[in-house]
Design a protein around this motif. Structure first.
Motif, PDB file in Angstrom:
ATOM      1  N   ALA A 264      28.426   6.810  -2.714  1.00 30.84           N
ATOM      2  CA  ALA A 264      28.100   5.384  -2.866  1.00 30.84           C
ATOM      3  C   ALA A 264      27.145   5.157  -4.026  1.00 30.84           C
ATOM      4  O   ALA A 264      27.270   4.181  -4.779  1.00 30.84           O
ATOM      5  N   LEU A 265      26.167   6.062  -4.198  1.00 33.66           N
ATOM      6  CA  LEU A 265      25.218   5.943  -5.310  1.00 33.66           C
ATOM      7  C   LEU A 265      25.938   6.024  -6.648  1.00 33.66           C
ATOM      8  O   LEU A 265      25.682   5.216  -7.552  1.00 33.66           O
ATOM      9  N   VAL A 266      26.835   6.977  -6.785  1.00 34.78           N
ATOM     10  CA  VAL A 266      27.579   7.136  -8.042  1.00 34.78           C
ATOM     11  C   VAL A 266      28.391   5.884  -8.347  1.00 34.78           C
ATOM     12  O   VAL A 266      28.417   5.400  -9.495  1.00 34.78           O
ATOM     13  N   LEU A 267      29.042   5.337  -7.323  1.00 35.91           N
ATOM     14  CA  LEU A 267      29.877   4.152  -7.533  1.00 35.91           C
ATOM     15  C   LEU A 267      29.031   2.934  -7.910  1.00 35.91           C
ATOM     16  O   LEU A 267      29.359   2.201  -8.852  1.00 35.91           O
ATOM     17  N   LYS A 268      27.942   2.714  -7.183  1.00 36.88           N
ATOM     18  CA  LYS A 268      27.116   1.529  -7.441  1.00 36.88           C
ATOM     19  C   LYS A 268      26.458   1.593  -8.815  1.00 36.88           C
ATOM     20  O   LYS A 268      26.477   0.605  -9.569  1.00 36.88           O
ATOM     21  N   VAL A 269      25.878   2.732  -9.149  1.00 37.66           N
ATOM     22  CA  VAL A 269      25.236   2.862 -10.458  1.00 37.66           C
ATOM     23  C   VAL A 269      26.272   2.801 -11.569  1.00 37.66           C
ATOM     24  O   VAL A 269      26.028   2.206 -12.633  1.00 37.66           O
ATOM     25  N   GLY A 270      27.444   3.391 -11.324  1.00 38.70           N
ATOM     26  CA  GLY A 270      28.504   3.328 -12.328  1.00 38.70           C
ATOM     27  C   GLY A 270      28.965   1.909 -12.589  1.00 38.70           C
ATOM     28  O   GLY A 270      29.159   1.508 -13.745  1.00 38.70           O
ATOM     29  N   VAL A 271      29.115   1.126 -11.524  1.00 37.22           N
ATOM     30  CA  VAL A 271      29.539  -0.267 -11.681  1.00 37.22           C
ATOM     31  C   VAL A 271      28.478  -1.077 -12.430  1.00 37.22           C
ATOM     32  O   VAL A 271      28.798  -1.853 -13.338  1.00 37.22           O
ATOM     33  N   LEU A 272      27.207  -0.890 -12.070  1.00 39.77           N
ATOM     34  CA  LEU A 272      26.137  -1.608 -12.774  1.00 39.77           C
ATOM     35  C   LEU A 272      26.081  -1.199 -14.245  1.00 39.77           C
ATOM     36  O   LEU A 272      25.848  -2.046 -15.121  1.00 39.77           O
ATOM     37  N   GLY A 273      26.283   0.089 -14.516  1.00 37.49           N
ATOM     38  CA  GLY A 273      26.296   0.541 -15.905  1.00 37.49           C
ATOM     39  C   GLY A 273      27.430  -0.072 -16.706  1.00 37.49           C
ATOM     40  O   GLY A 273      27.245  -0.480 -17.863  1.00 37.49           O
ATOM     41  N   VAL A 274      28.608  -0.168 -16.092  1.00 34.33           N
ATOM     42  CA  VAL A 274      29.759  -0.769 -16.774  1.00 34.33           C
ATOM     43  C   VAL A 274      29.505  -2.255 -17.022  1.00 34.33           C
ATOM     44  O   VAL A 274      29.794  -2.778 -18.110  1.00 34.33           O
ATOM     45  N   VAL A 275      28.958  -2.944 -16.028  1.00 30.31           N
ATOM     46  CA  VAL A 275      28.648  -4.373 -16.203  1.00 30.31           C
ATOM     47  C   VAL A 275      27.642  -4.570 -17.329  1.00 30.31           C
ATOM     48  O   VAL A 275      27.780  -5.484 -18.162  1.00 30.31           O
ATOM     49  N   LEU A 276      26.631  -3.703 -17.384  1.00 29.27           N
ATOM     50  CA  LEU A 276      25.633  -3.802 -18.449  1.00 29.27           C
ATOM     51  C   LEU A 276      26.258  -3.537 -19.809  1.00 29.27           C
ATOM     52  O   LEU A 276      25.949  -4.229 -20.792  1.00 29.27           O
ATOM     53  N   ALA A 277      27.151  -2.554 -19.886  1.00 30.68           N
ATOM     54  CA  ALA A 277      27.810  -2.243 -21.154  1.00 30.68           C
ATOM     55  C   ALA A 277      28.706  -3.386 -21.609  1.00 30.68           C
ATOM     56  O   ALA A 277      28.749  -3.725 -22.799  1.00 30.68           O
ATOM     57  N   VAL A 278      29.426  -3.993 -20.672  1.00 26.29           N
ATOM     58  CA  VAL A 278      30.290  -5.132 -21.017  1.00 26.29           C
ATOM     59  C   VAL A 278      29.445  -6.301 -21.522  1.00 26.29           C
ATOM     60  O   VAL A 278      29.799  -6.966 -22.503  1.00 26.29           O
ATOM     61  N   GLY A 279      28.318  -6.542 -20.862  1.00 17.58           N
ATOM     62  CA  GLY A 279      27.448  -7.616 -21.311  1.00 17.58           C
ATOM     63  C   GLY A 279      26.906  -7.387 -22.705  1.00 17.58           C
ATOM     64  O   GLY A 279      26.740  -8.348 -23.481  1.00 17.58           O
ATOM     65  N   GLU A 280      26.625  -6.128 -23.045  1.00 15.65           N
ATOM     66  CA  GLU A 280      26.089  -5.829 -24.371  1.00 15.65           C
ATOM     67  C   GLU A 280      27.102  -6.109 -25.470  1.00 15.65           C
ATOM     68  O   GLU A 280      26.728  -6.433 -26.597  1.00 15.65           O
ATOM     69  N   VAL A 281      28.389  -5.979 -25.158  1.00 16.58           N
ATOM     70  CA  VAL A 281      29.422  -6.220 -26.171  1.00 16.58           C
ATOM     71  C   VAL A 281      29.474  -7.691 -26.553  1.00 16.58           C
ATOM     72  O   VAL A 281      29.669  -8.040 -27.726  1.00 16.58           O
TER      73      VAL A 281
END
Length: 313
Positions: A264-281
């Protein structure tokens, strides 16, 4: 099991942090129409840096060499005490929001002092900007998390997450929403991401973190980059644990529960990281003088969360 849980947290943060950075870079590359270097590229960069010779600028002292060690050490301690996989920690005595905030601040101050020790213009510029950001980030982290602790009656992060697990509907309250927004903004600032800072720039007018590490090389630079990735993972994990603690193991959890919590930790942090990366674009970096305004706004949201916690109690 508390020792096993703490060890799992440290291992996942230490090993997975560079992979998280690699995933975020790959997402940005794909959205920008580039192939990308691959998810494992940050680990390759760290391995290459570790093979190089450490260079100490002339005139620097022990502060310069100790800063990367202190930055990495404090981050590993924070990774062990915050509730990422389990709320039960053998370090419950220091799993307090004040101690965690102090440890994060200590790492930032150490790196700023290391930059000042070089005596260069870039080092001093980056250190002064970092301290300006830190003066607004740390109080916001404290106040926003304190707003969540008022109803619980404890400043222990494990107790706060446990209370959220027992009452999941509490995350949709005005207190949690205001605190979540404030904590999300300062998480971006603490980790030096767009729109507050750009981790890939070397432009004099924009860089903050990069200006402090220009004089580091070899294993010292590898340690700083590794620690920065771990801080990103820890803060995203803490954000997920406080406001979406689904899957976090309790005090009496077994090995199976810890395994599920790790996934669950890997999934949640991964999703937040992807959302942050998309926002940066799709977002540009703010002008330097607009950054304090945004951080002051996040601090105001944290204060409103504290006020709401008293009125809605």
């Amino acid at each position: 099991m508390s020792v096993v849980g703490a060890m799992l947290q440290v291992v996942f943060v230490a090993v997975g942090a560079p992979l998280l950075v690699g995933v975020m870079r790959q997402v940005r590359a794909r959205l920008e129409g580039r192939a990308g270097a691959g998810v494992r590229q940050p680990w390759r960069d760290l391995r290459k840096l570790m093979r190089k010779q450490a260079i100490t600028p002339r005139g620097t002292g022990w502060v310069f060499r100790a800063a990367p060690l202190l930055l990495a050490g404090t981050t590993l301690v924070v990774a062990a005490v915050v509730p990422l996989v389990t709320t039960d920690s053998p370090l419950d005595g220091v799993a307090d929001l004040f101690v965690v905030s102090a440890l994060l601040a200590l790492g930032s101050v150490a790196l700023a002092l290391g930059a000042l020790d070089t005596g260069t213009a870039f080092g001093g510029m980056g250190a002064s900007r970092e301290m300006t950001v830190l003066a607004l980030v740390e109080p916001t982290i404290l106040v926003s998390t304190f707003a969540l602790s008022i109803e619980v009656g404890s400043t222990s992060l494990g107790a706060i997450v446990t209370a959220t697990v027992e009452n999941p509907l509490s995350v949709i309250s005005p207190v949690s929403i205001l605190a979540a927004i404030a904590l999300a903004i300062v998480t971006i600032a603490e980790t030096g991401r767009i729109p507050l800072d750009n981790p890939s720039t070397h432009l004099e007018l924009t860089m903050i973190h990069e200006a402090m590490v220009l004089e580091y090389a070899g294993p010292d630079l590898a340690l700083i980059e590794w620690a920065s990735a771990m801080r990103l993972s820890v803060l995203l994990g803490l954000l997920a644990g406080l406001f979406f603690p689904l899957g976090i193991a309790g005090a009496d959890a077994g090995l199976l529960a810890l395994a599920v919590a790790s996934i669950a930790l890997v999934l949640k942090v991964g999703v937040l990281g992807v959302v942050l990366a998309v926002g940066e674009v799709f977002m540009a970096k703010l002008r330097l003088f607009r950054v304090p305004e945004l951080l002051a706004g996040s601090f105001l949201l944290a204060l409103l969360a504290v006020a709401a916690s008293f009125f809605l109690a």
